[in-house]
Motif scaffolding. Structure first.
Motif, PDB file in Angstrom:
ATOM      1  N   ASP A  36       0.849  -1.193   0.000  1.00 54.21           N
ATOM      2  CA  ASP A  36       0.000   0.000   0.000  1.00 54.21           C
ATOM      3  C   ASP A  36       0.889   1.248   0.000  1.00 54.21           C
ATOM      4  O   ASP A  36       1.773   1.377   0.849  1.00 54.21           O
ATOM      5  N   GLU A 108      -5.592   9.360   8.507  1.00 55.50           N
ATOM      6  CA  GLU A 108      -6.180   8.350   7.619  1.00 55.50           C
ATOM      7  C   GLU A 108      -5.105   7.567   6.871  1.00 55.50           C
ATOM      8  O   GLU A 108      -5.254   6.361   6.644  1.00 55.50           O
ATOM      9  N   THR A 109      -4.032   8.247   6.500  1.00 57.42           N
ATOM     10  CA  THR A 109      -2.911   7.567   5.844  1.00 57.42           C
ATOM     11  C   THR A 109      -2.292   6.545   6.785  1.00 57.42           C
ATOM     12  O   THR A 109      -2.011   5.411   6.394  1.00 57.42           O
ATOM     13  N   ARG A 112      -4.600   3.594   7.246  1.00 59.15           N
ATOM     14  CA  ARG A 112      -4.587   2.751   6.048  1.00 59.15           C
ATOM     15  C   ARG A 112      -3.301   1.926   5.980  1.00 59.15           C
ATOM     16  O   ARG A 112      -3.330   0.740   5.645  1.00 59.15           O
ATOM     17  N   SER A 116      -3.094  -2.268   6.305  1.00 59.14           N
ATOM     18  CA  SER A 116      -2.555  -3.076   5.212  1.00 59.14           C
ATOM     19  C   SER A 116      -1.692  -4.235   5.715  1.00 59.14           C
ATOM     20  O   SER A 116      -1.335  -5.121   4.945  1.00 59.14           O
TER      21      SER A 116
END
Length: 124
Positions: A36, A108-109, A112, A116
Motif C-alpha cells: 500500500d 487516515e494515511t 490505512r 494493510s
C-alpha cells in the motif's frame, strides 16, 4: 523524532538508541509486508522515520534471511526481543510511534498503512 525517542525512553525505560532501533524494525516490517502506498507516504511524512528504517538495517533488498523476508511477525518479535524489549515495551513503542505518525502525517494515511498489515494489530 528526538521528542518521540525521549518519550518512549521515559515511558518504556529504554535508551533512545534502542527505541530508535525498535521503531526502525517496526517500520521496516510494515514496509516489507505491505504494498500500500500509504506506508511509504507515512514514512516519508514522519520526521526521522526513514532514518530509523535505515538504521535498523532491514532494507537490504536482497531477500536474505537476515532481513524481514521470511521472518514475518515472529521475525519482527525476535528482533525486538533481541533488543531487550518485552511485550509491554513493544506495545509502548508501537503505540507512541503510531500517535506520532498521526500528528506528522494524515491520520487516515497512518490508519490505512496499519490496516494493510493486519499482523501488527496486536501491537498498536
Amino acid at each position: 523524532m528526538d521528542e518521540l525517542l525521549a518519550k518512549i525512553a521515559a515511558e518504556a525505560g529504554l535508551e533512545p538508541s534502542i527505541a530508535e532501533a525498535a521503531i526502525g524494525h517496526i517500520l521496516a516490517y510494515l514496509k516489507a509486508e505491505s504494498d500500500d502506498p500509504a506506508v511509504g507516504k507515512m514514512i516519508a511524512e514522519t520526521p526521522g522515520a526513514a532514518d530509523a528504517v535505515a538504521t535498523a538495517g532491514e532494507d537490504s533488498g536482497d531477500g536474505a534471511p537476515g532481513g524481514m523476508m521470511g521472518g514475518g511477525i515472529m521475525g519482527l518479535g525476535s528482533k525486538l526481543m533481541g533488543l531487550g524489549l518485552d511485550m509491554a515495551q513493544i506495545q509502548i513503542v508501537a503505540r507512541e510511534l503510531v500517535a506520532f505518525a498521526k500528528v506528522q502525517s494524515d491520520p487516515e494515511t497512518v490508519d490505512r498503512a496499519l490496516a494493510s498489515v493486519p499482523s501488527l494489530s496486536p501491537f498498536v
